[in-house]
Scaffold this active site. Structure first.
Site, short mmCIF file in Angstrom:
data_model
loop_
_atom_site.label_atom_id
_atom_site.label_comp_id
_atom_site.label_asym_id
_atom_site.label_seq_id
_atom_site.Cartn_x
_atom_site.Cartn_y
_atom_site.Cartn_z
N ASP A 88 0.89 -1.17 0.00
CA ASP A 88 0.00 0.00 0.00
C ASP A 88 0.93 1.21 0.00
OD1 ASP A 88 -2.21 1.65 0.17
OD2 ASP A 88 -2.22 1.62 2.35
N GLU A 132 -1.11 -1.20 -4.90
CA GLU A 132 -2.36 -0.48 -5.11
C GLU A 132 -2.21 0.46 -6.30
OE1 GLU A 132 -4.72 1.10 -1.72
OE2 GLU A 132 -4.68 2.96 -2.86
N ASP A 152 -2.59 1.16 6.90
CA ASP A 152 -1.80 0.89 5.70
C ASP A 152 -1.30 -0.55 5.69
OD1 ASP A 152 -0.99 4.06 5.04
OD2 ASP A 152 -1.24 3.54 7.14
#
Lengths: 196, 196
Positions: free
Chosen positions: B7, B68, B141
């Protein structure tokens, strides 16, 4: 001072190497473009850009790297790729311990043409004149990379003075906060003392 | 299949390693965060992120990396840093020849919660349940990185089928265009022949 300028992009990453000092005629050492195919995966394109920039850094051993500062307001469709290519350029430079400077497109335009809103062609024409070239470098990304390097050489003396001032200010501020922390520490100890 | 999920972020880059196959219980191998200080230069922060991700890749040797996919519509103020951190993650993986997959936040949410518009807490709760953890990983996260890895493991079989279909289609198309080029070539030669 030898500066490598990077106009970042996934499809075309403009690269230009300029040598000289502010106030004297500048010399172009090299100019070119690192290209990657739009049909390749983005991760593989970033690897190709890294390899390309590494080759330029090996070949020209610049003292500093100037990269265009990317804004998200720009063109929303291409800005992510531009940000990612600029990350690779910054990474390659910083990994070698080279100072990395970011200049905005308007700072670069203002530096070489006198106007922050100059047209592409005007930037190309001024780069041609300043570096005493026969014709404007093509594509425009290559000319922009040279403009970035020129901008960096000209702004460097001002920037260094600003950095020195900021460091002096930070040192003063740190001195003040250490003194404040020491006072706070004393008073905490004093408080604990009375409670014990 | 062992997947490392990332992330991306400049301040906090969430990392999670998950092992398993679609349709079977999954196992968390590790979870954590690579942090860089907001006071450091961006180029130096990217170098720290590179070092951090390299350490994770060395330690857990994943077969694939899921990152991501960053959209510029998001939060304009942080999106550039996110794009740059994601570039470093993709670069580290692709440089090792690892397949890199990008999943959008809604694909990830939909995969683990059933809804592409799920809340952060819901994602954390599902990650906790799916990986049989005692509590949701913190910060968010870190949980998001695990969710990315889970999403990748579950989507991988579908993605592989799609890739095979696309490759077959590309091969067919290439075959057709080669044939067309050969015909064009013949007609050019024929034309030249009549002119000679």
């Amino acid at each position: 001072m030898r500066v490598l300028g990077v106009d970042p992009g996934l499809t075309r990453c403009g690269i230009g190497v300029v040598e000289g000092v502010a106030g004297r005629p500048l010399t172009m050492r090299a100019v070119g473009v690192v290209r990657t195919g739009a049909d390749a995966e983005i991760a593989d394109r970033l690897v190709l850009i890294e390899q390309g920039i590494e080759e330029w850094l090996d070949a020209y051993r610049p003292e500093a790297v100037a990269v265009e500062r990317v804004f998200s307001q720009h063109n929303v469709r291409t800005v992510m790729g531009t940000a990612q290519a600029s990350a690779v350029a910054m990474l390659c430079a910083a990994r070698r311990g080279l100072p990395v400077a970011l200049h905005t497109p308007s700072e670069v335009k203002a530096a070489v043409t006198g106007s922050g809103r100059a047209e592409k062609a005007q930037v190309g024409a001024m780069v041609t004149r300043l570096l005493r070239l026969d014709a404007p470098p093509r594509p425009a990304d290559a000319a922009d990379a040279l403009a970035l390097a020129i901008c960096h050489i000209w702004r460097a003396p001002v920037q260094q003075r600003l950095d020195r001032l900021q460091q002096a200010h930070a040192k003063q501020a740190a001195g003040r906060s250490t003194a404040a922390a020491a006072r706070a520490d004393d008073s905490t100890r004093a408080t604990k003392g009375t409670r014990r």
